[in-house]
Design a protein around this motif. Structure first.
Motif, PDB file in Angstrom:
ATOM      1  N   ALA A  51      34.779  39.539  39.933  1.00 18.42           N
ATOM      2  CA  ALA A  51      33.686  40.332  39.367  1.00 18.42           C
ATOM      3  C   ALA A  51      34.227  41.259  38.296  1.00 18.42           C
ATOM      4  O   ALA A  51      35.384  41.693  38.349  1.00 18.42           O
ATOM      5  N   LEU A  52      33.376  41.572  37.320  1.00 15.93           N
ATOM      6  CA  LEU A  52      33.753  42.452  36.218  1.00 15.93           C
ATOM      7  C   LEU A  52      32.637  43.469  36.005  1.00 15.93           C
ATOM      8  O   LEU A  52      31.530  43.127  35.603  1.00 15.93           O
ATOM      9  N   ALA A  53      32.940  44.740  36.304  1.00 15.71           N
ATOM     10  CA  ALA A  53      31.979  45.822  36.070  1.00 15.71           C
ATOM     11  C   ALA A  53      31.958  46.149  34.585  1.00 15.71           C
ATOM     12  O   ALA A  53      33.002  46.143  33.922  1.00 15.71           O
ATOM     13  N   GLU A  54      30.755  46.470  34.073  1.00 16.09           N
ATOM     14  CA  GLU A  54      30.620  46.649  32.622  1.00 16.09           C
ATOM     15  C   GLU A  54      29.462  47.587  32.304  1.00 16.09           C
ATOM     16  O   GLU A  54      28.304  47.244  32.543  1.00 16.09           O
ATOM     17  N   PRO A  55      29.721  48.787  31.771  1.00 18.38           N
ATOM     18  CA  PRO A  55      28.612  49.614  31.302  1.00 18.38           C
ATOM     19  C   PRO A  55      27.862  48.885  30.192  1.00 18.38           C
ATOM     20  O   PRO A  55      28.472  48.188  29.373  1.00 18.38           O
ATOM     21  N   VAL A  56      26.548  49.044  30.171  1.00 16.81           N
ATOM     22  CA  VAL A  56      25.724  48.258  29.261  1.00 16.81           C
ATOM     23  C   VAL A  56      25.801  48.764  27.822  1.00 16.81           C
ATOM     24  O   VAL A  56      25.642  48.003  26.872  1.00 16.81           O
ATOM     25  N   HIS A  57      26.060  50.066  27.644  1.00 21.53           N
ATOM     26  CA  HIS A  57      26.066  50.618  26.290  1.00 21.53           C
ATOM     27  C   HIS A  57      27.083  49.897  25.412  1.00 21.53           C
ATOM     28  O   HIS A  57      28.048  49.289  25.890  1.00 21.53           O
ATOM     29  N   GLY A  58      26.902  49.982  24.130  1.00 21.22           N
ATOM     30  CA  GLY A  58      27.825  49.360  23.195  1.00 21.22           C
ATOM     31  C   GLY A  58      29.056  50.202  22.963  1.00 21.22           C
ATOM     32  O   GLY A  58      29.335  51.168  23.687  1.00 21.22           O
ATOM     33  N   SER A  59      29.789  49.843  21.927  1.00 29.30           N
ATOM     34  CA  SER A  59      31.035  50.541  21.622  1.00 29.30           C
ATOM     35  C   SER A  59      30.806  51.877  20.927  1.00 29.30           C
ATOM     36  O   SER A  59      31.721  52.700  20.873  1.00 29.30           O
ATOM     37  N   ALA A  60      29.594  52.105  20.408  1.00 33.23           N
ATOM     38  CA  ALA A  60      29.205  53.386  19.792  1.00 33.23           C
ATOM     39  C   ALA A  60      30.279  53.938  18.864  1.00 33.23           C
ATOM     40  O   ALA A  60      30.774  55.060  19.064  1.00 33.23           O
ATOM     41  N   PRO A  61      30.657  53.200  17.827  1.00 37.11           N
ATOM     42  CA  PRO A  61      31.732  53.678  16.947  1.00 37.11           C
ATOM     43  C   PRO A  61      31.403  54.994  16.246  1.00 37.11           C
ATOM     44  O   PRO A  61      32.314  55.719  15.846  1.00 37.11           O
ATOM     45  N   ASP A  62      30.111  55.311  16.126  1.00 35.80           N
ATOM     46  CA  ASP A  62      29.725  56.552  15.447  1.00 35.80           C
ATOM     47  C   ASP A  62      30.125  57.807  16.222  1.00 35.80           C
ATOM     48  O   ASP A  62      30.245  58.890  15.631  1.00 35.80           O
ATOM     49  N   ILE A  63      30.315  57.688  17.553  1.00 28.71           N
ATOM     50  CA  ILE A  63      30.710  58.870  18.331  1.00 28.71           C
ATOM     51  C   ILE A  63      32.096  58.721  18.954  1.00 28.71           C
ATOM     52  O   ILE A  63      32.551  59.625  19.661  1.00 28.71           O
ATOM     53  N   ALA A  64      32.753  57.592  18.715  1.00 22.53           N
ATOM     54  CA  ALA A  64      34.080  57.378  19.296  1.00 22.53           C
ATOM     55  C   ALA A  64      35.023  58.492  18.870  1.00 22.53           C
ATOM     56  O   ALA A  64      35.092  58.854  17.691  1.00 22.53           O
ATOM     57  N   GLY A  65      35.720  59.078  19.837  1.00 27.25           N
ATOM     58  CA  GLY A  65      36.672  60.134  19.548  1.00 27.25           C
ATOM     59  C   GLY A  65      36.081  61.513  19.415  1.00 27.25           C
ATOM     60  O   GLY A  65      36.811  62.491  19.219  1.00 27.25           O
TER      61      GLY A  65
END
Length: 332
Positions: free
Chosen positions: A255-269
């Motif tokens: 099994a692989l758990a995975e939050p549904v949200h995307g990578s959201a590069p606009d707020i990364a960091g």
């Protein structure tokens, strides 16, 4: 000893995944963690979105936590979505997407449903071709085997939840062969499991309307890959949106758990990434794959308590830190 393969992925994945890993460590003290690569950044660095080493580590561990994937909006030679590759190569053929009311971030109370989505076929098999310069064709694959496996998993979840209703969602009036095979295969398994009395059906357009009008009337929603993708995203509105939506890709012994949200590069960091979806995805791994229901409930309870105290306010540049500290402290 439990083993966990951690795949941070792209964008905010490396920010939210460590929070969920720390939560699991508190709940499963003998946890062994290994790290692996996958995603767009991995492809840019190595020419492969999911290296064989990552697949091997996932198979060895039997459980994983994936952060997020950033995919280009146009075709790139040699690239295929990392998460689709992981699902198909590892046989992660069922996707669980719970939707429930949470304090302050949900617009309505009393909602507790789950979308169970076939995760390996449908339109997402990636069989597309240009029939002519002006016509593109995509194939939709539905198999009895995959549909029956989804229904078997549904029966397991229904027993754990003591489900009051199971709704098969399809479009067999327009797609009588593919959706008809899906519906009939699922129905046969669920009826054989003694669940016929709580089983009903909805056309996908009607189901979408009713998920907005009366979401509290649903319990388990069982459907095909694309329909499940769309309906679960739509339903996530009731639990606070995609930013807090969890999922579990569930196979046979893996099994692989995975939050549904995307990578959201606009707020990364920026410190604004919310780890709640990763935390709740970890709870799904605990409950359904490792069968650690008490630990899963402790994790979900910690999230619930944190939301009550924080009153769902926007924590801005302190979001990752504040949510992490608040939830982990409540687990301790």
């Amino acid at each position: 000893m439990k083993k966990l393969c951690v795949i941070p992925g792209d964008g905010i994945g490396p920010e939210v995944v460590p929070v969920a890993v720390e939560a699991i460590k508190l709940l499963v003290p003998d946890l062994e963690v290994v790290h692996a690569q996958a995603g767009w950044a991995c492809f840019q660095q190595t020419g492969c979105a999911v290296p064989e080493r990552t697949l091997d580590l996932m198979r060895e561990c039997g459980a994983g936590l994936f952060g997020a994937v950033q995919s280009p909006a146009h075709q790139v030679a040699g690239y295929r979505s990392a998460i689709l590759t992981l699902r198909q190569q590892l046989g992660l053929s069922v996707n669980l997407r719970p939707v429930r009311s949470w304090p302050f971030i949900s617009p309505k109370s009393g909602i507790d449903l789950m979308v169970l989505r076939e995760n390996s076929e449908g339109l997402y098999v990636g069989r597309e071709h240009m029939a002519s310069p002006d016509k593109a064709i995509a194939e939709r694959h539905i198999s009895r085997q995959a549909s029956e496996l989804l229904a078997q998993r549904t029966a397991q979840v229904a027993q754990l939840r003591q489900a009051r209703r199971i709704t098969l969602v399809h479009k067999a009036n327009v797609l009588p062969l593919t959706c008809g095979l899906f519906r009939d295969s699922c129905r046969a398994v669920l009826e054989a499991q003694g669940l016929g009395s709580v089983l009903d059906e909805r056309l996908v357009d009607v189901a979408a309307l009713q998920l907005i009008e009366q979401p509290e009337s649903f319990d388990l929603v069982v459907t095909t890959n694309l329909f499940g993708d769309v309906l679960s995203d739509l339903a996530s509105y009731w639990s606070g949106g995609l930013a807090t939506a969890p999922s579990l890709n569930w196979g046979q012994g893996i099994a692989l758990a995975e939050p549904v949200h995307g990578s959201a590069p606009d707020i990364a960091g920026s410190g604004r990434a919310n780890p709640i979806a990763a935390l709740l995805s970890a709870a799904l791994l605990l409950r359904y794959h490792w069968e650690l229901d008490d630990q899963a409930s402790r994790l979900e309870g910690a999230v619930d308590d944190f939301l009550k105290e924080s009153k769902g306010v926007d924590l801005g540049a302190q979001t990752t830190l504040r949510v992490s500290a608040g939830v982990l402290e409540r687990i301790k």
